[in-house]
Design a protein around this motif. Structure first.
Motif, PDB file in Angstrom:
ATOM      1  N   LYS A  60       0.834  -1.210   0.000  1.00  0.00           N
ATOM      2  CA  LYS A  60       0.000   0.000   0.000  1.00  0.00           C
ATOM      3  C   LYS A  60       0.865   1.255   0.000  1.00  0.00           C
ATOM      4  O   LYS A  60       0.537   2.248  -0.642  1.00  0.00           O
ATOM      5  CB  LYS A  60      -0.916   0.031   1.223  1.00  0.00           C
ATOM      6  N   ALA A  61       1.974   1.233   0.729  1.00  0.00           N
ATOM      7  CA  ALA A  61       2.844   2.405   0.846  1.00  0.00           C
ATOM      8  C   ALA A  61       3.772   2.576  -0.356  1.00  0.00           C
ATOM      9  O   ALA A  61       3.993   3.692  -0.817  1.00  0.00           O
ATOM     10  CB  ALA A  61       3.673   2.324   2.127  1.00  0.00           C
ATOM     11  N   GLY A  91       1.392   5.494  -1.023  1.00  0.00           N
ATOM     12  CA  GLY A  91       0.519   5.461   0.144  1.00  0.00           C
ATOM     13  C   GLY A  91       1.182   6.164   1.303  1.00  0.00           C
ATOM     14  O   GLY A  91       2.386   6.414   1.301  1.00  0.00           O
ATOM     15  N   GLU A  92       0.402   6.495   2.322  1.00  0.00           N
ATOM     16  CA  GLU A  92       0.941   7.220   3.471  1.00  0.00           C
ATOM     17  C   GLU A  92       1.997   6.384   4.186  1.00  0.00           C
ATOM     18  O   GLU A  92       1.811   5.191   4.409  1.00  0.00           O
ATOM     19  CB  GLU A  92      -0.191   7.571   4.439  1.00  0.00           C
ATOM     20  N   PRO A  98       1.293  10.625   0.155  1.00  0.00           N
ATOM     21  CA  PRO A  98       1.925  10.103  -1.061  1.00  0.00           C
ATOM     22  C   PRO A  98       2.422  11.215  -1.991  1.00  0.00           C
ATOM     23  O   PRO A  98       1.756  12.230  -2.165  1.00  0.00           O
ATOM     24  CB  PRO A  98       0.802   9.318  -1.734  1.00  0.00           C
TER      25      PRO A  98
END
Length: 138
Positions: A60-61, A91-92, A98
């Motif tokens: 996700k990141a 992603g965070e 981001p």
């Protein structure tokens, strides 16, 4: 499988994010994880499911990141690995929104194999290096 083969398979299938749930085939039910955070050693227990979830968080990141094993040394039931992971900040990460820019992670770990499964590891990640890359993008 030898300890080296187990770790190579772990990196290829699980750590790279191809099959995170395959961790249940390569990790003991409870793995002792020694991590360095802000120069302090922390020890936590991880399950294969915890680790699979961790890999999904990385995806996700960092998106579909690449991972290059730069060095791998095996000695008995321990295997040392140093790697370079390159992803895109999609992603965070630690509160940083981001940016779409590349992020490089350098890390190394020693894995202990018991009964053909990862039972313990000691990991060091250049977290400051990641943070500096994220701060430069602000």
């Amino acid at each position: 499988m030898t300890p080296e083969q187990i770790i190579r398979k772990f990196f290829k299938e699980v750590r790279l994010g191809k099959k995170p749930d395959y961790s249940n085939q390569l990790m003991a039910e409870q793995v002792i994880a020694h991590q360095i955070v802000s120069e302090e050693e922390q020890t936590v227990l991880r399950t294969p499911k915890d680790y699979a979830d961790h890999v999904r968080e990385m995806i996700k990141a960092y998106g579909n990141f690449s991972l290059e094993i730069q060095e791998l040394l095996a000695d008995g039931n321990k295997v040392y690995v140093r790697w370079k992971q390159i992803g895109t900040h999609v992603g965070e990460i630690d509160g940083y929104k981001p940016t779409g820019l590349p992020v490089i992670q350098m890390a190394s770990a020693v894995y202990r194999i018991e009964n053909e499964k990862i039972s313990e590891y000691w990991i060091q990640i250049d977290r400051l290096g990641i943070q500096k890359q994220l701060v430069q993008t602000l």
